[in-house]
Design a protein around this motif. Structure first.
Motif, PDB file in Angstrom:
ATOM      1  N   LYS A  86       0.835  -1.211   0.000  1.00 19.31           N
ATOM      2  CA  LYS A  86       0.000   0.000   0.000  1.00 19.31           C
ATOM      3  C   LYS A  86       0.868   1.259   0.000  1.00 19.31           C
ATOM      4  O   LYS A  86       0.600   2.215  -0.730  1.00 19.31           O
ATOM      5  CB  LYS A  86      -0.924  -0.028   1.214  1.00 19.31           C
ATOM      6  CG  LYS A  86      -1.961   1.059   1.234  1.00 19.31           C
ATOM      7  CD  LYS A  86      -2.893   0.840   2.417  1.00 19.31           C
ATOM      8  CE  LYS A  86      -3.965   1.881   2.500  1.00 19.31           C
ATOM      9  NZ  LYS A  86      -4.876   1.654   3.633  1.00 19.31           N
ATOM     10  N   VAL A 117      -3.357  -3.924  -4.902  1.00 19.61           N
ATOM     11  CA  VAL A 117      -3.976  -2.695  -4.410  1.00 19.61           C
ATOM     12  C   VAL A 117      -4.893  -2.153  -5.496  1.00 19.61           C
ATOM     13  O   VAL A 117      -4.474  -2.014  -6.654  1.00 19.61           O
ATOM     14  CB  VAL A 117      -2.913  -1.634  -4.038  1.00 19.61           C
ATOM     15  CG1 VAL A 117      -3.574  -0.333  -3.620  1.00 19.61           C
ATOM     16  CG2 VAL A 117      -2.004  -2.150  -2.922  1.00 19.61           C
ATOM     17  N   SER A 123     -10.203   6.269  -3.550  1.00 24.18           N
ATOM     18  CA  SER A 123     -10.297   5.000  -2.816  1.00 24.18           C
ATOM     19  C   SER A 123      -9.008   4.226  -3.019  1.00 24.18           C
ATOM     20  O   SER A 123      -8.432   4.249  -4.111  1.00 24.18           O
ATOM     21  CB  SER A 123     -11.447   4.136  -3.344  1.00 24.18           C
ATOM     22  OG  SER A 123     -12.673   4.765  -3.204  1.00 24.18           O
ATOM     23  N   LEU A 124      -8.591   3.535  -1.967  1.00 24.96           N
ATOM     24  CA  LEU A 124      -7.395   2.712  -2.040  1.00 24.96           C
ATOM     25  C   LEU A 124      -7.608   1.514  -1.119  1.00 24.96           C
ATOM     26  O   LEU A 124      -7.804   1.684   0.074  1.00 24.96           O
ATOM     27  CB  LEU A 124      -6.182   3.528  -1.592  1.00 24.96           C
ATOM     28  CG  LEU A 124      -4.836   2.855  -1.793  1.00 24.96           C
ATOM     29  CD1 LEU A 124      -3.943   3.764  -2.622  1.00 24.96           C
ATOM     30  CD2 LEU A 124      -4.200   2.579  -0.466  1.00 24.96           C
ATOM     31  N   VAL A 125      -7.635   0.314  -1.695  1.00 24.91           N
ATOM     32  CA  VAL A 125      -7.917  -0.901  -0.936  1.00 24.91           C
ATOM     33  C   VAL A 125      -6.847  -1.935  -1.253  1.00 24.91           C
ATOM     34  O   VAL A 125      -6.528  -2.171  -2.422  1.00 24.91           O
ATOM     35  CB  VAL A 125      -9.313  -1.473  -1.302  1.00 24.91           C
ATOM     36  CG1 VAL A 125      -9.600  -2.737  -0.531  1.00 24.91           C
ATOM     37  CG2 VAL A 125     -10.398  -0.432  -1.076  1.00 24.91           C
ATOM     38  N   GLN A 126      -6.302  -2.566  -0.209  1.00 29.31           N
ATOM     39  CA  GLN A 126      -5.255  -3.570  -0.395  1.00 29.31           C
ATOM     40  C   GLN A 126      -5.753  -4.945   0.014  1.00 29.31           C
ATOM     41  O   GLN A 126      -6.457  -5.091   1.004  1.00 29.31           O
ATOM     42  CB  GLN A 126      -4.028  -3.224   0.438  1.00 29.31           C
ATOM     43  CG  GLN A 126      -2.938  -4.267   0.316  1.00 29.31           C
ATOM     44  CD  GLN A 126      -1.707  -3.949   1.138  1.00 29.31           C
ATOM     45  OE1 GLN A 126      -1.575  -2.883   1.712  1.00 29.31           O
ATOM     46  NE2 GLN A 126      -0.794  -4.899   1.194  1.00 29.31           N
ATOM     47  N   GLU A 127      -5.356  -5.946  -0.774  1.00 30.23           N
ATOM     48  CA  GLU A 127      -5.539  -7.346  -0.417  1.00 30.23           C
ATOM     49  C   GLU A 127      -4.288  -8.090  -0.852  1.00 30.23           C
ATOM     50  O   GLU A 127      -3.989  -8.169  -2.056  1.00 30.23           O
ATOM     51  CB  GLU A 127      -6.773  -7.937  -1.088  1.00 30.23           C
ATOM     52  CG  GLU A 127      -7.028  -9.375  -0.642  1.00 30.23           C
ATOM     53  CD  GLU A 127      -8.322  -9.935  -1.172  1.00 30.23           C
ATOM     54  OE1 GLU A 127      -8.281 -11.084  -1.651  1.00 30.23           O
ATOM     55  OE2 GLU A 127      -9.348  -9.239  -1.126  1.00 30.23           O
ATOM     56  N   GLN A 187       0.986   4.347  -2.682  1.00 29.81           N
ATOM     57  CA  GLN A 187       0.776   5.728  -2.249  1.00 29.81           C
ATOM     58  C   GLN A 187       1.942   6.618  -2.654  1.00 29.81           C
ATOM     59  O   GLN A 187       1.741   7.726  -3.160  1.00 29.81           O
ATOM     60  CB  GLN A 187       0.570   5.786  -0.726  1.00 29.81           C
ATOM     61  CG  GLN A 187      -0.766   5.255  -0.285  1.00 29.81           C
ATOM     62  CD  GLN A 187      -0.881   5.150   1.227  1.00 29.81           C
ATOM     63  OE1 GLN A 187       0.071   4.780   1.924  1.00 29.81           O
ATOM     64  NE2 GLN A 187      -2.064   5.472   1.733  1.00 29.81           N
ATOM     65  N   VAL A 208      -7.054   1.050  -6.778  1.00 32.22           N
ATOM     66  CA  VAL A 208      -7.021   2.506  -6.606  1.00 32.22           C
ATOM     67  C   VAL A 208      -8.033   3.147  -7.550  1.00 32.22           C
ATOM     68  O   VAL A 208      -8.069   2.823  -8.742  1.00 32.22           O
ATOM     69  CB  VAL A 208      -5.619   3.088  -6.931  1.00 32.22           C
ATOM     70  CG1 VAL A 208      -5.565   4.576  -6.600  1.00 32.22           C
ATOM     71  CG2 VAL A 208      -4.524   2.326  -6.214  1.00 32.22           C
ATOM     72  N   ARG A 209      -8.839   4.047  -7.002  1.00 26.81           N
ATOM     73  CA  ARG A 209      -9.733   4.878  -7.813  1.00 26.81           C
ATOM     74  C   ARG A 209      -9.254   6.305  -7.611  1.00 26.81           C
ATOM     75  O   ARG A 209      -9.122   6.777  -6.481  1.00 26.81           O
ATOM     76  CB  ARG A 209     -11.182   4.724  -7.343  1.00 26.81           C
ATOM     77  CG  ARG A 209     -12.177   5.486  -8.188  1.00 26.81           C
ATOM     78  CD  ARG A 209     -13.611   5.145  -7.783  1.00 26.81           C
ATOM     79  NE  ARG A 209     -13.899   5.497  -6.404  1.00 26.81           N
ATOM     80  CZ  ARG A 209     -14.572   6.593  -6.025  1.00 26.81           C
ATOM     81  NH1 ARG A 209     -15.013   7.452  -6.928  1.00 26.81           N
ATOM     82  NH2 ARG A 209     -14.795   6.823  -4.753  1.00 26.81           N
TER      83      ARG A 209
END
Length: 120
Positions: free
Chosen positions: A4, A76, A68-72, A8, A78-79
């Motif tokens: 993440k 990652v 939006s930023l989501v990690q799995e 970033q 990203v919008r």
């Protein structure tokens, strides 16, 4: 560094208009599959570096606003919206496009990207 944090840092950098900043983020086997309003593109590392050179000729500033930023695991999503200032009018910031991308990171570098965009 976490996956993440790598993403970033990438979007906070000037990598989109500076080849010397872009290159260190890209894995040697980098691939970006990009579906845009102009059609489908598949870019390797050199293709993205060439695109960065083109952008640097037109824009003096590039700014990303992450929505939006989501990690799995090592991926990652990203919008974001991409804003630029042109060479012709460096005082006015304009919206270039909206993006959604899923990044896969390998060896702390961008390895695979699956991106969709729409021009503003």
């Amino acid at each position: 560094m976490t996956t993440k944090k790598i993403i970033q840092d990438f979007y906070k950098s000037e990598a989109f208009i500076n080849v010397s900043e872009m290159e260190p983020y890209l894995h040697p086997e980098f691939i970006l599959e990009w579906q845009s309003s102009k059609g489908f593109s598949k870019l390797d590392k050199q293709g993205v570096l060439d695109l960065t050179k083109e952008l640097s000729a037109s824009y003096v500033r590039s700014k990303i606003r992450i929505l939006s930023l989501v990690q799995e695991k090592n991926q990652v999503a990203v919008r974001y919206s991409h804003f630029v200032k042109t060479v012709e009018n460096p005082r006015e910031e304009m919206l270039l496009a909206h993006f959604f991308v899923i990044w896969e990171v390998k060896d702390d570098k961008l390895y695979r990207g699956y991106q969709m965009s729409q021009i503003s």
